[in-house]
Design a protein around this motif. Structure first.
Motif, short mmCIF file in Angstrom:
data_model
loop_
_atom_site.label_atom_id
_atom_site.label_comp_id
_atom_site.label_asym_id
_atom_site.label_seq_id
_atom_site.Cartn_x
_atom_site.Cartn_y
_atom_site.Cartn_z
N UNK A 1 -14.22 -47.05 -44.06
CA UNK A 1 -14.29 -47.49 -45.45
C UNK A 1 -15.86 -47.77 -45.93
N UNK A 2 -16.08 -47.73 -47.17
CA UNK A 2 -17.56 -47.89 -47.55
C UNK A 2 -18.28 -49.33 -47.31
N UNK A 3 -17.35 -50.35 -47.13
CA UNK A 3 -18.04 -51.54 -46.68
C UNK A 3 -18.28 -51.70 -45.22
N UNK A 4 -17.32 -51.07 -44.44
CA UNK A 4 -17.80 -51.01 -42.86
C UNK A 4 -18.83 -50.09 -42.78
N UNK A 5 -18.99 -49.11 -43.67
CA UNK A 5 -20.07 -48.01 -43.40
C UNK A 5 -21.58 -48.74 -43.60
N UNK A 6 -21.57 -49.63 -44.27
CA UNK A 6 -22.82 -50.29 -44.56
C UNK A 6 -23.36 -51.36 -43.21
N UNK A 7 -22.22 -51.52 -42.44
CA UNK A 7 -22.52 -52.48 -41.34
C UNK A 7 -22.46 -51.46 -40.01
N UNK A 8 -22.01 -50.25 -40.10
CA UNK A 8 -21.93 -49.54 -38.77
C UNK A 8 -22.74 -48.02 -38.77
N UNK A 9 -23.41 -48.05 -39.92
CA UNK A 9 -24.10 -46.85 -40.06
C UNK A 9 -25.26 -46.48 -38.88
N UNK A 10 -24.86 -45.39 -38.31
CA UNK A 10 -25.88 -45.10 -37.14
C UNK A 10 -25.05 -45.50 -35.84
N UNK A 11 -24.13 -46.02 -35.94
CA UNK A 11 -23.09 -46.55 -34.73
C UNK A 11 -22.90 -45.12 -33.60
#
Length: 118
Positions: free
Chosen positions: A67-77
Motif C-alpha cells: 500500500x502507498x503508506x507502507x511503501x514510504x516506510x519500506x522503500x528499498x526493503x
C-alpha cells in the motif's frame, strides 16, 4: 523498489500454495502496522488481488503488493529467508530503519522515532 532474495521467493511460493484455490494465485501483501518494541512491525499475508492504488512487484510467479503508506516506510526493503535452527525465518533489511529491536520485525524510521521520542 522492494527486493526478495531467491530463498525468500521460494519460501513464499511454498507458503502461498496453502492459500491457492483452483484457478487463482494469491498475491503477497507486504506492509507495516503500528506495533512492536520500536513502533512499527512488518506484516505479510496472502490476498486474492491487489488494490488499485497498491505498488506491485513481480518476482517470477510471485506478485507482491504494497500500500502507498507502507511503501514510504519500506522503500528499498530487502526480504530474505533463512532455515537456520536458531534465528531462522524471514529477515528484513530496511534502509529507512534507524532503530530496530532484537526480534527483527519491529523498527522505527527517523520520523516515527521522533514522534515517539526515541
Amino acid at each position: 523498489m522492494i527486493t526478495l532474495t531467491e530463498s525468500a521467493i521460494q519460501e513464499l511460493k511454498r507458503l502461498r500454495s496453502k492459500y491457492e484455490k483452483e484457478g487463482s494465485q494469491p498475491i503477497l501483501r507486504l506492509g507495516v502496522k503500528p506495533s512492536g518494541c520500536s513502533g512499527l512491525s512488518y506484516v505479510m499475508n496472502f490476498e486474492p488481488q491487489a488494490n488499485p492504488d497498491d505498488h506491485t512487484f513481480d518476482f517470477g510467479e510471485l506478485r507482491v503488493a504494497v500500500d502507498p503508506l507502507s511503501m514510504t516506510l519500506i522503500q528499498g526493503l530487502t526480504v530474505d529467508f533463512s532455515e537456520d535452527l536458531l534465528g531462522g525465518g524471514f529477515k528484513f533489511k530496511n534502509p529507512n530503519a534507524v532503530a530496530s529491536c532484537g526480534c527483527g520485525t519491529s523498527f522505527a524510521t527517523a520520523e516515527t522515532a521522533a514522534a515517539v521520542g526515541h
